[in-house]
Structure formats: C-alpha cells, structure tokens
Design an enzyme around this catalytic site. Structure first.
Site, PDB file in Angstrom:
ATOM      1  CG  ASN A  16      -1.881   1.127   1.348  1.00 12.60           C
ATOM      2  OD1 ASN A  16      -1.647   2.293   1.239  1.00 12.60           O
ATOM      3  ND2 ASN A  16      -3.230   0.653   1.755  1.00 12.60           N
ATOM      4  CG  HIS A  19       0.911   6.138   4.820  1.00 18.24           C
ATOM      5  ND1 HIS A  19      -0.258   6.994   5.186  1.00 18.24           N
ATOM      6  CD2 HIS A  19       0.175   5.047   5.422  1.00 18.24           C
ATOM      7  CE1 HIS A  19      -1.222   6.571   5.604  1.00 18.24           C
ATOM      8  NE2 HIS A  19      -1.263   5.254   5.999  1.00 18.24           N
ATOM      9  CG  HIS A  52      -8.151   4.248   0.958  1.00 13.70           C
ATOM     10  ND1 HIS A  52      -8.478   4.048   2.164  1.00 13.70           N
ATOM     11  CD2 HIS A  52      -9.445   4.766   0.503  1.00 13.70           C
ATOM     12  CE1 HIS A  52      -9.471   4.178   2.668  1.00 13.70           C
ATOM     13  NE2 HIS A  52      -9.977   4.830   1.650  1.00 13.70           N
ATOM     14  NE  ARG A  54      -9.344   8.608   4.451  1.00  8.85           N
ATOM     15  CZ  ARG A  54      -9.668   7.705   5.348  1.00  8.85           C
ATOM     16  NH1 ARG A  54      -8.768   6.856   5.637  1.00  8.85           N
ATOM     17  NH2 ARG A  54     -10.567   8.135   6.169  1.00  8.85           N
ATOM     18  NE  ARG A  58      -7.383  11.366   5.727  1.00 11.13           N
ATOM     19  CZ  ARG A  58      -7.967  11.071   6.848  1.00 11.13           C
ATOM     20  NH1 ARG A  58      -7.277   9.924   7.556  1.00 11.13           N
ATOM     21  NH2 ARG A  58      -9.132  11.087   7.149  1.00 11.13           N
ATOM     22  CD  GLU A  79      -7.205   0.057   1.228  1.00 15.81           C
ATOM     23  OE1 GLU A  79      -7.423   0.757   1.618  1.00 15.81           O
ATOM     24  OE2 GLU A  79      -6.212  -0.690   1.330  1.00 15.81           O
ATOM     25  CB  THR A 109      -5.522   4.649   9.552  1.00 17.40           C
ATOM     26  OG1 THR A 109      -5.401   3.623   8.838  1.00 17.40           O
ATOM     27  CG2 THR A 109      -5.746   3.862  10.937  1.00 17.40           C
ATOM     28  CB  THR A 110      -9.584   1.821   7.066  1.00 16.99           C
ATOM     29  OG1 THR A 110      -8.770   2.345   5.955  1.00 16.99           O
ATOM     30  CG2 THR A 110     -10.801   1.295   6.922  1.00 16.99           C
ATOM     31  CD  GLU A 160      -7.079  -6.225   2.744  1.00 19.12           C
ATOM     32  OE1 GLU A 160      -7.172  -6.188   1.680  1.00 19.12           O
ATOM     33  OE2 GLU A 160      -6.315  -5.530   3.465  1.00 19.12           O
ATOM     34  CG  HIS A 203      -5.177  -1.880   9.588  1.00 14.23           C
ATOM     35  ND1 HIS A 203      -5.612  -0.657   8.729  1.00 14.23           N
ATOM     36  CD2 HIS A 203      -4.889  -1.011  10.728  1.00 14.23           C
ATOM     37  CE1 HIS A 203      -5.826   0.442   9.288  1.00 14.23           C
ATOM     38  NE2 HIS A 203      -5.345   0.321  10.546  1.00 14.23           N
ATOM     39  N   GLY A 204      -1.910  -2.597   9.972  1.00 21.22           N
ATOM     40  CA  GLY A 204      -0.888  -2.749  11.227  1.00 21.22           C
ATOM     41  C   GLY A 204       0.260  -3.751  11.116  1.00 21.22           C
ATOM     42  CG  HIS A 226       1.751   3.427   8.968  1.00 21.88           C
ATOM     43  ND1 HIS A 226       2.610   3.023   9.834  1.00 21.88           N
ATOM     44  CD2 HIS A 226       1.779   4.765   8.771  1.00 21.88           C
ATOM     45  CE1 HIS A 226       2.844   4.336  10.750  1.00 21.88           C
ATOM     46  NE2 HIS A 226       2.438   5.226  10.023  1.00 21.88           N
TER      47      HIS A 226
END
Ligand code: PXP
Length: 253
Positions: A16, A19, A52, A54, A58, A79, A109-110, A160, A203-204, A226
């Site tokens: 992803n 960032h 993503h 958004r 952003r 996304e 974040t999501t 996911e 995620h994370g 990230h």
C-alpha cells in the site's frame, strides 16, 4: 489484490503506497511520488499495489490512481468507500481489484471493518456493478463470523480480514490478547475459506507481528503499507519489501 490463487502455499504481498503520498502532500508538490515507489516495490518482489482513494484525498489523489493503473505492471487493488463518487471513478479506471472499506472523515486510518451485515441490501448491488465490469471485489471486514457470513451472501469473491485489533494487541505486548485476536482471525479465515471465499488480511502488520498471520494457510494475500513506508526511512523501501517477503515465506514454509 492479485489473481485468485488456488495454490494456498504461496502468499502474496500487496504494498500500500498511500503514505508515500501522505509525505508528498505534507509539503505539496510532487515528491515523493507514490508511482515511483510502486515501481520500486515491484522491482523488489511485491505482488501487487494497493492504494486508497479517500473522499477527502488526504493522500492518494485521482491522478495517482490513474498513473498507478497505467504505468505499473502489477495488479492494482483500488481501495475505496462504497460511494457513488468512487463507484464512478473505479468503473472508469477498471483496476484489477477493488477493496471496499468503511470511511469516516475524522479517522486517522481505516478504523474497523465494513459493516456488511448491516448494509447488505445497499452493498450487494454496489458490488454487482463492480463485478459486472470485471473487477474483483473484496470486503474489508473485522474477523467476526456474522460479517464473514454476510460477505459471502453479497456475492463478493474475496474478504480482507482487518488485523487492526491484532496489531493493537501486539503493540501492547499482551500475550493473552494477541492469542485471542489471532484466534479470531483464524476462525474467520477458516469460515471464509469453507464458503469458498478468497482470504486476504491487512492493517498494522510489521516485521514483528506478520508471521503468525502469514502462517495461516487460508490467507493468500497480505496488504501492508504504513510500516513498510516508515521502515523505508531506515532501510530503504526495496529492502523493507524484500525483508517482509522473506518473513512471509519463512512463516509459510
Ligand atoms: N488493507 C486495507 C483494506 C487498508 O485499509 C489498509 C490501510 O489503509 C491496509 C490494508 C494497510 O494497513 P497498514 O498501512 O497499517 O499496513
């Protein structure tokens, strides 16, 4: 998100690049370019690119998505929130895949997965429009059986699993919480796999916490952003991607 994969021994990495755009947008201008980052992660062995778009733009902006689709050879996982605006953009772009996520303007974040169970009647026709255009749809959901069941009933071929709660447990270094969250992910992955859904997670995820998730045999793709972009500051993006892939391979072996 990449091809449907019946070979569950292979675990794909979607990177992803949101960032990279976050850093660019902190100053305005064009540097660093998320498309250049996508070229770099492709050369380092990533299997797909995730971005993503958004509603508030952003990080990734419309032109980034267009360039990621046209300039990068890897499959693009678009996304987005399930809104009329995003549907129009996605149907024009025709990415390889589309991952539907919840979106809330105040969130950093999501946070949390999509409430598929609560929005089934809205989501099912939305998903159908994407699938009719040849786009592979995945639903970003929390590892909860009712959400997996609802996801299956929408006709989407992929889920996911949101690993955010697992990340929080690992960040708190709380073994009981870590095991409980891992168990939820495992249960959701097995249930989805039993329904014939393809299972992804993300995620994370970091070098430290990725392996127990990567070891789950039902999961065929991880989407990670990230941590890799942060780690790029220290070791370079290509090296960070290579190390993540090595950890994923070792966990699977
Ligand atoms: N998958 C989905 C659906 C996401 O929304 C995100 C965060 O944008 C990720 C994966 C990657 O999460 P992280 O940036 O924490 O690795």
């Amino acid at each position: 998100m990449v091809e449907c994969n019946s070979d569950k021994s292979a675990l794909r990495l979607g990177v992803n690049v949101d960032h990279v755009a976050t850093i660019r947008n902190a100053r305005g201008g064009v540097h660093p370019d998320p498309v250049r980052a996508a070229h770099l992660v492709a050369a380092a062995g990533a299997d797909g690119i995730t971005a993503h778009l958004r509603g508030d733009r952003r990080h990734i902006v419309d032109d980034d998505m267009r360039r990621l689709k046209t300039e990068i050879d890897l499959p693009l996982n678009f996304e987005m929130a399930a809104t009329a605006e995003m549907l129009k953009i996605c149907l024009e772009a025709v990415p390889h895949a589309c991952c539907l996520v919840p979106e809330n303007r105040e969130e950093r974040t999501t946070e949390g997965g999509l409430d598929v169970a609560g929005q089934h009647y809205f989501l099912a026709p939305f998903i159908r429009k994407l699938m009719d255009a040849g786009i592979r749809v995945s639903l970003f959901i929390d590892p909860e059986p009712p959400q997996v069941e609802a996801a299956q009933s929408t006709g989407a071929p992929v889920i996911e699993i949101h690993t955010g709660a697992y990340y929080e447990a690992t960040a708190a270094t709380d073994p009981a919480r870590i095991n409980a969250e891992l168990e939820k992910i495992k249960t959701a992955a097995e249930l989805a796999d039993g329904f014939g859904l393809e299972v992804h997670a993300g995620h994370g995820l970091t070098f430290k916490n990725v392996q127990p998730v990567a070891a789950l045999p039902q999961i065929v793709e991880l989407n990670i952003g990230h941590f890799l972009v942060g780690e790029a500051v220290f070791m370079g993006l290509g090296e960070a991607v290579k190390e993540m892939k090595r950890l994923m391979r070792d966990a699977r072996a």
